[in-house]
Design an enzyme around this catalytic site. Structure first.
Site, PDB file in Angstrom:
ATOM      1  N   HIS A  98       0.843  -1.199   0.000  1.00  0.00           N
ATOM      2  CA  HIS A  98       0.000   0.000   0.000  1.00  0.00           C
ATOM      3  C   HIS A  98       0.877   1.247   0.000  1.00  0.00           C
ATOM      4  CE1 HIS A  98      -2.833   3.104   1.262  1.00  0.00           C
ATOM      5  NE2 HIS A  98      -2.052   3.354   2.307  1.00  0.00           N
TER       6      HIS A  98
ATOM      7  N   ASP B 168       6.185  21.689 -26.552  1.00  0.00           N
ATOM      8  CA  ASP B 168       6.140  20.353 -25.961  1.00  0.00           C
ATOM      9  C   ASP B 168       7.208  20.303 -24.887  1.00  0.00           C
ATOM     10  OD1 ASP B 168       6.145  17.405 -25.559  1.00  0.00           O
ATOM     11  OD2 ASP B 168       4.895  17.426 -27.349  1.00  0.00           O
TER      12      ASP B 168
ATOM     13  N   SER C 154      13.054   6.033 -14.062  1.00  0.00           N
ATOM     14  CA  SER C 154      11.952   6.789 -14.640  1.00  0.00           C
ATOM     15  C   SER C 154      11.883   8.194 -14.053  1.00  0.00           C
ATOM     16  CB  SER C 154      10.660   6.019 -14.388  1.00  0.00           C
ATOM     17  OG  SER C 154       9.565   6.877 -14.387  1.00  0.00           O
ATOM     18  N   SER C 155      11.984   8.289 -12.721  1.00  0.00           N
ATOM     19  CA  SER C 155      11.883   9.604 -12.080  1.00  0.00           C
ATOM     20  C   SER C 155      13.004  10.523 -12.503  1.00  0.00           C
ATOM     21  CB  SER C 155      11.951   9.469 -10.564  1.00  0.00           C
ATOM     22  OG  SER C 155      10.843   8.822 -10.091  1.00  0.00           O
TER      23      SER C 155
ATOM     24  N   HIS D 252      13.370  11.762   3.361  1.00  0.00           N
ATOM     25  CA  HIS D 252      12.769  13.026   3.736  1.00  0.00           C
ATOM     26  C   HIS D 252      12.552  13.957   2.539  1.00  0.00           C
ATOM     27  CE1 HIS D 252      10.932  15.991   6.107  1.00  0.00           C
ATOM     28  NE2 HIS D 252      11.638  16.849   5.399  1.00  0.00           N
TER      29      HIS D 252
ATOM     30  N   GLU E 261      12.022  13.061  -0.272  1.00  0.00           N
ATOM     31  CA  GLU E 261      10.935  12.412  -1.001  1.00  0.00           C
ATOM     32  C   GLU E 261       9.563  12.925  -0.546  1.00  0.00           C
ATOM     33  OE1 GLU E 261      10.503  10.455  -3.484  1.00  0.00           O
ATOM     34  OE2 GLU E 261       8.448   9.787  -3.159  1.00  0.00           O
TER      35      GLU E 261
ATOM     36  N   TYR F 215       8.873  15.802   0.468  1.00  0.00           N
ATOM     37  CA  TYR F 215       8.676  17.126  -0.136  1.00  0.00           C
ATOM     38  C   TYR F 215       8.473  17.039  -1.627  1.00  0.00           C
ATOM     39  CZ  TYR F 215       8.937  19.097   4.286  1.00  0.00           C
ATOM     40  OH  TYR F 215       8.605  19.379   5.564  1.00  0.00           O
TER      41      TYR F 215
ATOM     42  N   SER G   6      -1.552  26.833  -5.243  1.00  0.00           N
ATOM     43  CA  SER G   6      -1.210  28.235  -5.474  1.00  0.00           C
ATOM     44  C   SER G   6      -1.724  28.741  -6.818  1.00  0.00           C
ATOM     45  CB  SER G   6       0.308  28.434  -5.424  1.00  0.00           C
ATOM     46  OG  SER G   6       0.810  27.965  -4.210  1.00  0.00           O
TER      47      SER G   6
ATOM     48  N   HIS H 183      15.365  12.951  11.649  1.00  0.00           N
ATOM     49  CA  HIS H 183      14.215  13.054  12.550  1.00  0.00           C
ATOM     50  C   HIS H 183      13.319  11.813  12.466  1.00  0.00           C
ATOM     51  CE1 HIS H 183      12.024  15.489   9.198  1.00  0.00           C
ATOM     52  NE2 HIS H 183      11.736  14.230   9.080  1.00  0.00           N
ATOM     53  N   HIS H 184      13.592  10.957  11.495  1.00  0.00           N
ATOM     54  CA  HIS H 184      12.872   9.688  11.437  1.00  0.00           C
ATOM     55  C   HIS H 184      13.558   8.629  12.298  1.00  0.00           C
ATOM     56  CE1 HIS H 184      10.175  10.898   8.152  1.00  0.00           C
ATOM     57  NE2 HIS H 184      11.197  11.639   7.765  1.00  0.00           N
TER      58      HIS H 184
ATOM     59  N   THR I 216       7.185  26.730   5.673  1.00  0.00           N
ATOM     60  CA  THR I 216       5.879  26.110   5.448  1.00  0.00           C
ATOM     61  C   THR I 216       4.772  27.063   5.897  1.00  0.00           C
ATOM     62  OG1 THR I 216       6.941  24.002   5.913  1.00  0.00           O
ATOM     63  CG2 THR I 216       4.555  24.001   5.763  1.00  0.00           C
TER      64      THR I 216
ATOM     65  N   LYS J 248       3.983  29.803   3.532  1.00  0.00           N
ATOM     66  CA  LYS J 248       3.070  29.401   2.463  1.00  0.00           C
ATOM     67  C   LYS J 248       1.623  29.440   2.931  1.00  0.00           C
ATOM     68  CE  LYS J 248       5.909  26.878  -0.575  1.00  0.00           C
ATOM     69  NZ  LYS J 248       5.292  27.381  -1.770  1.00  0.00           N
TER      70      LYS J 248
ATOM     71  N   ARG K 274       1.987   1.112  15.144  1.00  0.00           N
ATOM     72  CA  ARG K 274       1.632   0.966  13.735  1.00  0.00           C
ATOM     73  C   ARG K 274       2.128  -0.387  13.230  1.00  0.00           C
ATOM     74  NH1 ARG K 274       6.109   4.812  10.609  1.00  0.00           N
ATOM     75  NH2 ARG K 274       5.041   4.019   8.759  1.00  0.00           N
TER      76      ARG K 274
HETATM   77  C1  HEM Z   1       5.886  20.792   8.835  1.00  0.00           C
HETATM   78  C2  HEM Z   1       6.710  19.975   8.320  1.00  0.00           C
HETATM   79  C3  HEM Z   1       6.926  18.537   8.780  1.00  0.00           C
HETATM   80  C4  HEM Z   1       7.570  18.104   9.889  1.00  0.00           C
HETATM   81  C5  HEM Z   1       8.231  18.958  10.950  1.00  0.00           C
HETATM   82  C6  HEM Z   1       7.546  16.655   9.854  1.00  0.00           C
HETATM   83  C7  HEM Z   1       8.125  15.826  10.805  1.00  0.00           C
HETATM   84  C8  HEM Z   1       8.070  14.451  10.783  1.00  0.00           C
HETATM   85  C9  HEM Z   1       8.717  13.583  11.724  1.00  0.00           C
HETATM   86  C10 HEM Z   1       9.571  14.049  12.892  1.00  0.00           C
HETATM   87  C11 HEM Z   1       8.434  12.305  11.388  1.00  0.00           C
HETATM   88  C12 HEM Z   1       8.946  11.026  12.058  1.00  0.00           C
HETATM   89  C13 HEM Z   1       7.983  10.536  13.069  1.00  0.00           C
HETATM   90  C14 HEM Z   1       8.376   9.218  13.632  1.00  0.00           C
HETATM   91  O1  HEM Z   1       8.564   8.249  12.862  1.00  0.00           O
HETATM   92  O2  HEM Z   1       8.478   9.130  14.861  1.00  0.00           O
HETATM   93  C15 HEM Z   1       7.614  12.350  10.224  1.00  0.00           C
HETATM   94  C16 HEM Z   1       7.117  11.233   9.563  1.00  0.00           C
HETATM   95  C17 HEM Z   1       6.583  11.282   8.302  1.00  0.00           C
HETATM   96  N1  HEM Z   1       6.278  12.424   7.585  1.00  0.00           N
HETATM   97 FE1  HEM Z   1       6.473  14.321   8.236  1.00  0.00          FE
HETATM   98  N2  HEM Z   1       6.869  16.249   8.754  1.00  0.00           N
HETATM   99  C18 HEM Z   1       6.479  17.370   8.068  1.00  0.00           C
HETATM  100  C19 HEM Z   1       5.790  17.397   6.888  1.00  0.00           C
HETATM  101  C20 HEM Z   1       5.556  16.302   6.097  1.00  0.00           C
HETATM  102  C21 HEM Z   1       5.070  16.343   4.750  1.00  0.00           C
HETATM  103  C22 HEM Z   1       4.749  17.610   3.986  1.00  0.00           C
HETATM  104  C23 HEM Z   1       4.976  15.061   4.334  1.00  0.00           C
HETATM  105  C24 HEM Z   1       4.534  14.493   3.002  1.00  0.00           C
HETATM  106  C25 HEM Z   1       3.841  15.060   2.124  1.00  0.00           C
HETATM  107  C26 HEM Z   1       5.390  14.214   5.413  1.00  0.00           C
HETATM  108  C27 HEM Z   1       5.392  12.845   5.349  1.00  0.00           C
HETATM  109  C28 HEM Z   1       5.823  12.020   6.349  1.00  0.00           C
HETATM  110  C29 HEM Z   1       5.825  10.588   6.266  1.00  0.00           C
HETATM  111  C30 HEM Z   1       5.415   9.743   5.054  1.00  0.00           C
HETATM  112  C31 HEM Z   1       6.291  10.118   7.491  1.00  0.00           C
HETATM  113  C32 HEM Z   1       6.375   8.688   7.953  1.00  0.00           C
HETATM  114  C33 HEM Z   1       7.508   7.897   7.445  1.00  0.00           C
HETATM  115  C34 HEM Z   1       7.435   6.502   7.983  1.00  0.00           C
HETATM  116  O3  HEM Z   1       6.784   5.666   7.366  1.00  0.00           O
HETATM  117  O4  HEM Z   1       8.035   6.247   9.033  1.00  0.00           O
HETATM  118  N3  HEM Z   1       5.722  14.987   6.468  1.00  0.00           N
HETATM  119  N4  HEM Z   1       7.390  13.673   9.868  1.00  0.00           N
HETATM  120 CU   LIG Z   2      10.889  13.646   7.365  1.00  0.00          CU
END
Ligand code: HEM
Ligand SMILES: [Cu+2]
Lengths: 293, 518
Positions: free
Chosen positions: B66, B95, B162-163, B246, B248, B250, B261, B295-296, B321, B324, B443
């Protein structure tokens, strides 16, 4: 559709991209299959992969052949030329980042994971309990002496020669480039020829060095962190030298056919950029993989 | 207009940015439904504690595929589809810069998708879960245990290929193909966000390729990247992965910012507030996204200095952010607002994405993340930014530009139903997951303790409604392609931009002679 002279060239339908996709799919899928189910199956499991590879090579000939024909027919204006240049530059950046991942891994092992295994930071107990007696020095094949005792590949000798060879090839290539811009085709051909020869010598030395490492030093891809980083970095670099040399050979052939003019020679420059990029990567390798040990 | 190729060859061999954009969008839509079906399996299993529908390994396979399918199959290709359709239209180019390569970028995708999901069906009992089941982040050493890992690895290689080609094309198009007068600072914001996104992709997809290559050699060729016995470290995997991972996230949100926008100024009937600051904020976010990856990994056991640095760097992202978000709000401030369907989705985006941004901030704070990490709170966070962020923007963009693409207005009554049901059910689906996470529900686990039951049931009900509603979206799109009220060239009252100056539906070739801008 046909466009007025001077407008941006928009190609007709092309089957090469789809051929390329099928080739890549078979080449990688076949390889994965062979890795998973055994490389030496009864029918030779790599067959599918080789067919895929052949299709990719066929596609490259066909696609680049088409592009060269179009270019010789004068279909590309300067704007198209700029698109190609940008394409090549950004492609090289992506290659830089690919190497960065492996250099990053080397950096991490040397500065973090190996010292930690040796007890640095707050890892004294980890070291004492799990890896007793392991001293963190680079190069290493880890606490478990993975791959057995080995000898280090010295930087002097072949690697140093290879450095000189590649740097020289950069010079001969630049010489060829100047000749091209000055419209001296025979000098261009000579410069390209020398560059290709140097590239081939480099690769032969590299092959020889690998043989030496495997046979005399017991230094292998499986020799822990050191063997891993040594062979992966030099191996990918060697592969890029091979690709770059192939590009240069194509350029040599085209130069002999008189394809390039002082104004119109994007393909040559693209190959040259690529070669310089490979050159610079080698300097990084020489310093961090061979020298600073 | 029948000056264009027809039949199957048109699609297989095309070099036309609109055809390729259409294929990208349909591919993404298909993947959205496949990935969505998997999400339904997940939510069905989680409807009650205990094991109900599938076995644990199959459940893990569902969460894994998924995530991968949504990220690489749905969101990213949809954004590239928009780029293909809109960038040439919006900058006045005939084009894309490299049309044949454009076709190649697309046609690799279906093959990569096959390679990704095929292992599900190879060897043994389907219900035992034969596919990858190690999470979309494929952490070592768990992923290294999977016997058919090589298929997964090459699928990722193909996706990356591809990307990268797609991004090179987009950058070359934007930098080299703008109509005379279209200076960089006159470019529509969607084009700007894609320029920066393409740069991010070129910088990080090769790193992803690198990390999966390391996995491949570790598994099949005896290297020691992630093996402590040889001096490597499984944590190295996480560093390299998140250096890609990370940026990714964005990559998935910046084009969404771009779409929104475009839409908000149109229906607020005011130019975008703070255009220049939007551009700089996008660039700042992109830059920061390279230096916050760990941070992950707060709970992995990094030195304290590392934890602190990554915490401060992470919360700094909130600044651009917020710039915006404030700009979107300020654009609407005192505008003559109307609430056409694309605008509804965009306003929902601003609200709900902001919630996701706030939870992101919470997660960025180290001591708090020790509690939240690997719980449903994280799941809630990234679904707010990805579903109500990226996906909502994609849907908004489809409604905004679909009339231009097809020449017909979509069914407004149905699309409003689509909006309201989606916007409500998505909150039923994801909001309770915050509470679950705070209460400690981990999770990626198919079973849970009794006290989590109610919130899980609410969430699952929301999921079924949200999932089902998207079928309505499919119906609306097909109906709109087949017919509907004819729209004017401008489509929306007083819409600004080059794309609204070409006829509706946009002819096969547009801007053959570049327009002059201002
Ligand atoms: C304000 C800005 C953001 C901050 C400060 C932030 C911060 C974080 C942090 C600290 C985690 C890790 C949490 C953990 O695993 O304990 C996380 C996870 C995640 N964030 Fe954000 N995030 C932000 C915006 C975004 C945006 C814009 C996206 C995507 C469009 C995003 C997608 C994700 C995803 C997919 C994960 C989980 C990854 C996983 O599977 O472990 N985040 N975020
Ligand atoms: Cu991140």
């Amino acid at each position: 559709m046909s466009h007025a002279e001077g407008s941006y060239y928009l190609p007709e339908l092309s089957h090469w991209p789809l051929v390329g996709s099928i080739g890549l799919f078979l080449a990688t899928g076949g390889f994965a299959y062979a890795l998973i189910y055994g490389i030496d199956g009864a029918l030779g499991n790599m067959t599918v992969s080789y067919i895929g590879l052949a299709i990719v090579i066929f596609m490259l000939f066909g696609w680049f052949g088409t592009v060269i024909k179009e270019s010789m027919a004068g279909k590309y204006n300067s704007q198209v030329d700029t698109s190609f240049r940008m394409g090549m530059m950004w492609f090289i950046l992506s290659e830089v980042m690919f190497f960065a991942a492996f250099f990053g891994a080397l950096y991490y092992m040397r500065n973090f994971s190996v010292p930690w295994l040796g007890g640095a930071g707050n890892n004294a107990m980890t070291n004492a309990i799990l890896h007793e007696g392991f001293q963190a020095v680079w190069p290493t094949n880890g606490p478990a002496n993975v791959g057995g005792d080995y000898k280090v590949m010295p930087a002097t000798g072949l690697p140093l020669w290879n450095t000189i060879i590649l740097l020289t090839s950069g010079v001969t290539l630049t010489w060829a480039h100047h000749a091209l811009k000055a419209g001296k085709n025979s000098q261009l051909v000579l410069g390209l020829f020398l560059t290709v020869v140097l590239g081939v010598v480099f690769l032969s030395f590299q092959v020889y060095e690998y043989g030496h490492a495997y046979n005399d030093l017991n230094l292998k891809l499986t020799t822990g962190a050191y063997g891993t980083t040594f062979f992966m970095l030099t191996g990918f670099h060697g592969f890029h030298v091979f690709v770059g040399a192939t590009m240069l050979i194509v350029m040599l052939v085209r130069a002999m056919k008189g394809h390039f003019t002082a104004e119109h020679h994007f393909a040559f420059e693209a190959a040259a950029w690529y070669w310089h990029f490979v050159d610079v990567v080698w300097l990084g390798l020489f310093i961090f993989v061979y020298w600073l040990i | 207009m029948s000056d264009h190729p027809t039949g199957i060859k048109r699609w297989l061999f095309t070099t036309n940015h609109k055809d390729i954009g259409t294929m990208y969008l349909w591919f993404a839509f298909t993947m959205l439904f496949i990935g969505g079906a998997m999400a339904m399996v997940i939510r069905a299993e989680l409807f009650q504690p205990g094991m109900q529908v599938v076995n644990p390994n199959f459940f893990n396979m569902m969460t894994t595929l998924h995530g991968l399918i949504m990220v690489f199959g749905a969101i990213m290709p949809a954004m590239v589809g928009f780029a293909n359709w809109q960038v040439p239209l919006m900058i006045g180019a005939p084009d894309m810069a490299l049309p044949r390569m454009n076709n190649w970028s697309f046609w690799i995708l279906p093959f990569a998708a096959i390679m990704l999901v095929a292992p599900m069906f190879i060897g043994g009992d389907f219900m035992a879960g034969q596919g990858p089941a190690f999470g979309w982040t494929f952490y070592e050493p768990l992923s290294g245990q999977y016997d058919k890992l090589a298929f997964f690895i090459f699928a990722v290689h193909l996706l990356g290929f591809s990307s990268i080609m797609g991004s090179i094309n987009i950058i070359a198009t934007i930098l080299n193909m703008r109509a005379p007068g279209m200076t960089l600072m006159k470019m529509p914001l969607f084009v700007w966000t894609w320029l920066i996104t393409a740069f991010l992709l070129i910088a990080v997809m090769p790193v992803l390729a690198g990390v999966v290559t390391m996995m491949l050699t570790d598994k099949h060729f005896g290297t020691s990247f992630f093996d402590a016995a040889g001096g490597g470290d499984p944590v190295l995997f996480q560093h390299v992965f998140w250096f890609f991972g990370h940026p990714e996230v964005y990559i998935m949100i910046l084009p969404a910012f771009g779409i929104v926008s475009q839409i908000i100024p149109t229906f607020a009937r005011k130019p975008l507030f703070g255009y220049a600051s939007m551009v700089y904020a996008t660039a700042a976010i992109a830059f920061l996204s390279f230096i916050v990856w760990a941070h992950h990994m707060f709970t992995v056991g990094m030195p304290a200095a590392g934890e602190l640095y990554f915490m401060y760097a992470t919360v700094m992202i909130a600044v651009p952010t917020a710039v915006k978000v404030f700009n979107w709000v300020a654009t609407m401030w005192k505008g003559s607002m109307t609430f056409e369907v694309p605008m509804l989705w965009s306003i929902a985006f601003v609200f709900l994405f902001t919630i996701g941004g706030f939870t992101g901030l919470m997660l960025g704070v180290v001591p708090v993340d020790f509690q939240y990490h690997d719980t449903y709170f994280v799941v809630a966070h990234f679904h707010y930014v990805l579903v109500t962020g990226s996906l909502f923007a994609i849907i908004a963009g489809v409604y905004y530009w679909l009339p231009k693409w097809t020449g017909h207005m979509f069914d407004i009554r149905l699309s409003k139903i689509h909006f309201w049901v989606s916007a409500i059910s998505v909150n039923i689906l994801f909001f309770p997951q915050h509470f679950l996470g705070l209460a400690g529900m981990p999770r990626r686990i198919p079973d849970y303790a009794l006290q989590f039951t109610e919130f899980n049931q609410i969430s699952s009900i929301g999921a079924f409604i949200f999932g089902g509603t998207q079928l309505l979206f499919l119906y609306i799109i097909i109906k709109c392609i087949k017919g509907g009220d004819k729209v004017s060239d401008e489509v929306w009252e007083d819409a600004k931009g080059l794309e609204w100056e070409v006829p509706s539906p946009a002819p096969y070739h547009t801007h053959a002679t570049p327009p002059t801008v201002k």
